[in-house]
Design an enzyme around this catalytic site. Structure first.
Site, mmCIF file in Angstrom:
data_model
loop_
_atom_site.group_PDB
_atom_site.id
_atom_site.type_symbol
_atom_site.label_atom_id
_atom_site.label_comp_id
_atom_site.label_asym_id
_atom_site.label_seq_id
_atom_site.Cartn_x
_atom_site.Cartn_y
_atom_site.Cartn_z
ATOM 1 C CG ASP A 70 -1.924 1.120 1.186
ATOM 2 O OD1 ASP A 70 -2.926 0.961 0.458
ATOM 3 O OD2 ASP A 70 -1.721 2.146 1.871
ATOM 4 N NE ARG A 82 18.569 -12.551 2.251
ATOM 5 C CZ ARG A 82 19.437 -13.537 2.072
ATOM 6 N NH1 ARG A 82 19.424 -14.237 0.919
ATOM 7 N NH2 ARG A 82 20.321 -13.837 2.997
ATOM 8 C CD GLU A 130 -4.736 4.020 -1.603
ATOM 9 O OE1 GLU A 130 -4.990 4.327 -0.426
ATOM 10 O OE2 GLU A 130 -5.563 4.116 -2.530
ATOM 11 C CD GLU A 175 8.176 -20.093 -11.324
ATOM 12 O OE1 GLU A 175 7.346 -20.810 -11.909
ATOM 13 O OE2 GLU A 175 9.152 -20.529 -10.702
#
Length: 390
Positions: A252, A312, A296, A287
């Site tokens: 968001d 990560r 938004e 992938e």
């Protein structure tokens, strides 16, 4: 492409190229077979030469076996190794040589029954026009050349009965006209049938292309160009049912309503497009799927992603959006640029998770990220630490 033929029954170059791609191998195989069959029957006339023109029997055998036969075999070998237009010219040249030989033998023989060999050349014309099915423009040239040779031979042959000088060419012309007209009918049918088939194929291809375009539009968000909610639901339903691990990221834009209120909706749309482009690039090497969830809100789904990989990836996204440096003057938290908050939910390998449950977990994690200050990610409870990463 055009569906028109000229008077020589030639296709438009584009249509000709397509026809050759579809039917060229079949044409080559047919020519080779018919050339071999034609040579068998062509050389059978060596036996009739023994009865009709014994005076030049050696020449007859030599012309058929040592000249026409090897040349024809050479054409059969070359037809698959040259361009289509050259292939048809080679066949035309071979047929002109094949018809010239019996006409020359007729002109040379002085045997009493030698006149009867005149009809052999007509059979060669019929063979070329009907069995080999020379292209009409080539059949026209071949037939004209054959008749010219035959008429010249009958008109100049020493000792030929004057009545035969008129009758033989007339008979020859009748055979030529018959076979040429049959060739024209066959070639017209072939060309028209192909054009009808091609028109149907092109209509089908156009319909398929239109359907794909429509499907693409129905699965694409008009503003950002990302896959839309419909496409997201289809992919989620498929990937969540697999055995492989999947990570779901709910994203968001922080304080986006204030961004619109301050800068206006056109700037808001530009901001959404810029961030969406970043999301699309981020999954290009993985992938995964980046989609617009609505307003938004965006969603990223990653296959083969566990807790560490998802964390990560989310951390990198948070940093990348902040690095875009899109000015956000409406914020009151001291951050002057557009940032995002990310909630992560995970489906472990082999686990069965419903779509609604996974989205609910990711949404709850997103709420936690916003509650703890925004511009960060959070993991759903039960899948790892609730640690937040800037």
């Amino acid at each position: 492409m055009t569906d028109r033929l000229d008077w020589l029954l030639r296709f438009d170059p584009c249509v000709e190229a397509r026809h050759e791609a579809e039917h060229g191998p079949e044409r080559v195989a047919g020519l080779r077979q018919l050339i071999l069959v034609g040579l068998i029957f062509y050389n059978i006339y060596n036996f009739t030469s023994a009865a009709l023109m014994p005076d030049i029997l050696d020449l007859s055998v030599a012309a058929r076996l040592l000249v026409v036969t090897p040349l024809s075999l050479g054409v059969a070998w070359l037809v698959s190794r040259v361009a289509p237009a050259t292939r048809e010219i080679l066949v035309l040249g071979g047929m002109i040589g094949a018809v010239a030989a019996p006409i020359l033998l007729f002109w040379l023989t002085t045997a009493p029954l030698g006149t009867y060999t005149y009809g052999e050349a007509v059979l060669v014309v019929v063979y070329g026009n009907l069995l080999l099915a020379l292209r009409f423009r080539h059949a026209l040239a071949f037939t004209a050349a054959a008749f010219l040779f035959a008429a010249l031979a009958a008109g100049t042959k020493p000792g030929l009965d004057p009545a035969l000088r008129m009758a033989l060419p007339l008979q020859f012309a009748t055979g030529c006209a018959f076979s040429l007209y049959a060739n024209y009918r066959m070639e017209t049918l072939r060309c028209r049938e192909y054009l009808r088939t091609l028109a149907a194929q092109l209509a089908s291809e156009a319909a398929d292309a239109a359907r794909r375009r429509y499907q693409g539009l129905s699965h694409t968000d008009a503003l950002t160009g990302l896959p839309n909610r419909r496409r997201l639901d289809e992919v989620a339903e498929s990937w969540f049912s697999e055995e492989r691990p999947v990570a779901l990221l709910m994203i968001d834009l922080d304080h986006f309503k204030l961004f619109n209120d301050t800068l206006g909706h056109p700037e808001g749309d530009a901001c959404l497009r810029a961030v969406a482009g970043l999301f699309a690039t981020s999954v290009a090497g993985a992938e995964g799927l980046a989609a617009r969830f609505g307003g938004e809100e965006f969603t990223v789904i990653l296959r083969e992603a566990g807790t560490l990989e998802a964390a990560r990836f989310a951390a990198a996204l948070v940093r990348a959006v902040e690095s875009l440096g899109i000015v956000h003057p409406g914020r009151s938290d001291g951050v002057g640029v557009v940032t995002i908050s990310v909630g992560i939910a995970l489906k472990p390998a082999g686990a069965a998770r419903s779509r609604d449950a996974l989205f609910a977990e990711a949404d709850q994690a997103l709420y936690q990220a916003k509650h703890r200050g925004r511009n960060r990610y959070a993991l759903a409870e039960g899948v790892g630490s609730a640690a937040l990463v800037r």
